[in-house]
Design an enzyme around this catalytic site. Structure first.
Site, PDB file in Angstrom:
ATOM      1  N   HIS A  84       0.826  -1.207   0.000  1.00  0.00           N
ATOM      2  CA  HIS A  84       0.000   0.000   0.000  1.00  0.00           C
ATOM      3  C   HIS A  84       0.862   1.259   0.000  1.00  0.00           C
ATOM      4  CE1 HIS A  84       0.505   0.832   4.377  1.00  0.00           C
ATOM      5  NE2 HIS A  84       0.443  -0.480   4.524  1.00  0.00           N
ATOM      6  N   ASP A  86      -0.266   4.350   1.127  1.00  0.00           N
ATOM      7  CA  ASP A  86      -0.621   5.354   2.128  1.00  0.00           C
ATOM      8  C   ASP A  86       0.052   5.110   3.465  1.00  0.00           C
ATOM      9  OD1 ASP A  86      -2.274   3.040   2.295  1.00  0.00           O
ATOM     10  OD2 ASP A  86      -3.670   4.107   3.603  1.00  0.00           O
ATOM     11  N   ASP A 116       6.215   1.090   7.504  1.00  0.00           N
ATOM     12  CA  ASP A 116       4.858   0.767   7.062  1.00  0.00           C
ATOM     13  C   ASP A 116       4.382   1.742   5.999  1.00  0.00           C
ATOM     14  OD1 ASP A 116       2.405  -0.431   6.943  1.00  0.00           O
ATOM     15  OD2 ASP A 116       1.659   0.410   8.807  1.00  0.00           O
ATOM     16  N   GLU A 146      -5.165   1.818   2.719  1.00  0.00           N
ATOM     17  CA  GLU A 146      -5.043   0.626   3.555  1.00  0.00           C
ATOM     18  C   GLU A 146      -5.173   0.961   5.028  1.00  0.00           C
ATOM     19  OE1 GLU A 146      -3.043  -2.509   5.978  1.00  0.00           O
ATOM     20  OE2 GLU A 146      -2.523  -0.381   5.808  1.00  0.00           O
ATOM     21  N   GLU A 147      -4.780   2.176   5.402  1.00  0.00           N
ATOM     22  CA  GLU A 147      -4.694   2.539   6.822  1.00  0.00           C
ATOM     23  C   GLU A 147      -5.996   3.083   7.390  1.00  0.00           C
ATOM     24  OE1 GLU A 147      -2.326   1.684   8.542  1.00  0.00           O
ATOM     25  OE2 GLU A 147      -0.422   1.745   7.477  1.00  0.00           O
ATOM     26  N   HIS A 349       3.817   3.247  12.616  1.00  0.00           N
ATOM     27  CA  HIS A 349       2.937   4.302  13.147  1.00  0.00           C
ATOM     28  C   HIS A 349       3.558   5.045  14.327  1.00  0.00           C
ATOM     29  CE1 HIS A 349      -0.795   1.770  11.670  1.00  0.00           C
ATOM     30  NE2 HIS A 349       0.144   1.909  10.740  1.00  0.00           N
TER      31      HIS A 349
END
Length: 372
Positions: A84, A86, A116, A146-147, A349
């Site tokens: 992904h 994003d 990530d 995705e997030e 994150h």
């Protein structure tokens, strides 16, 4: 007339030029320097599409801010490599290193998306550029959203609108795994447990019924719950069930007439979401429960013919994936899939998000060995 999603976009004069054939760690930094918080992936998607369209051995399809690039060599096997574009929002803490643009500290790359999963996306792009004659046909998937809520997923949109492009024998999601193959993933299900009372002035509490106090047995059952470890196809998946949020009450002088406990159950991939829901309802019988979200897990995927040779190329013992990832979407389509990518998922994150350059290079090397 609107432009169909699958048509090519025209890169603007400001589209970032990505060097797909240079150092993959430097490519990771370049990707990180293009902010792509969920909902704002277009600039990065434009750059990725522009770079891929320079590779004549690939056919390209774009759907919104998702891109599918495929070799069409007619080989016996087809492998998906997905990731992904994003990231979660940028940190707000003063002094955070998980920002955009990225920064280097020696051979360690800091910034939002380092683990990530811009390192994994960089590996995808490097493979796309370098493997013009792979041993297996390849499908590269780069997707948005995705997030955030699953309903917005770019991969989910591709499944609905471009399913014919996603047929494959085996899939690899380049989420961070510290360079170890992580099979399948746990499923996840969420509930709201509501207790109800009677509002009253807190100085005359005997006139009311406290809904927050009524939630205490819910918390007690969750605190006493002993999660299972379940072996699925040779991998041990650790489950968990927790209260993740609680809210209720209206004011500091009012007995609350309502309370909601939000619960998340991470369940092993031997269970369906329906079975997981039944398990939670049995544990919390007698309480008002509403299921707010659920996603099936995925079995390890290590029984696929391609899996053994891939694990051998990586050279490490496979582990289970405890968190939910999009390997579950591939599994639902009948495509066995694993997670494999650079970086430590525990840093994802975080305000200190970072990845070692060598980890990205080693991930690229392992996949290159296997696919060459």
């Amino acid at each position: 007339m609107s432009t169909p999603r699958s048509q090519a976009t025209t890169p603007s004069s400001t589209t970032t030029v990505l060097d797909l054939k240079g150092d993959v760690a430097a490519l990771t930094a370049a990707l990180m320097n293009i902010e792509s918080v969920s909902g704002h992936e277009k600039t990065l998607a434009d750059a990725v599409e522009a770079a891929l369209r320079l590779l004549p051995h690939l056919s390209i399809t774009r759907n919104g801010d998702a891109i599918v690039a495929r070799t069409e060599l007619g080989l016996a096997e087809r492998i998906i490599l997905a990731g992904h574009l994003d990231t979660v929002p940028l940190p707000t803490a003063t002094g955070s290193r998980g920002t955009v643009p990225s920064s280097w500290d020696g051979e360690v790359l800091y910034g939002r998306g380092a683990t990530d999963m811009k390192g994994g996306v960089a590996v995808q792009l490097a493979l796309a550029a370098r493997l013009s004659a792979p041993s297996k046909d390849l499908t590269f998937i780069f997707y948005d959203h995705e997030e955030v809520a699953a309903a917005k997923s770019g991969l989910g949109r591709l499944v609905l609108e471009n399913r014919e492009l996603l047929n494959a024998d085996f899939g690899i999601l380049l989420e961070p795994t510290n360079g170890t193959v992580e099979g399948g993933c746990n499923g996840t299900i969420r509930f709201e447990a509501t207790t109800r009372g009677l509002a009253a002035h807190s100085a005359r509490a005997w006139m009311g019924e406290n809904a927050i106090h009524a939630a205490a047995p819910i918390l007690a059952r969750l605190a006493a719950y002993e999660p299972a470890t379940v072996n699925v196809d040779g991998l041990d998946y650790r489950e968990s069930m927790n209260a993740v949020k609680i809210h209720g009450g209206t004011a500091g002088n009012v007995i609350p007439d309502g309370c909601v406990v939000e619960i998340n159950y991470r369940f092993a991939p031997d269970k369906t979401p329906a079975q997981a829901q039944a398990h939670v309802r049995e544990l919390l019988g007698g309480f008002e429960l509403v299921c707010t979200d659920s996603s099936a897990g995925a079995r390890p995927g290590l029984n696929a013919p391609a899996a053994a040779s891939f694990v051998a190329a990586v050279g490490r013992e496979p582990l289970p994936k405890y968190g939910w990832t999009d390997v579950a979407r591939l599994s639902e389509m009948g495509i066995p899939a694993v997670n494999f990518g650079p970086g430590d998922a525990l840093l994802a994150h975080s305000d200190n998000e970072h990845v070692h350059a060598e980890a990205i290079r080693e991930c690229l090397a392992a996949l290159t060995r296997w696919l060459s």
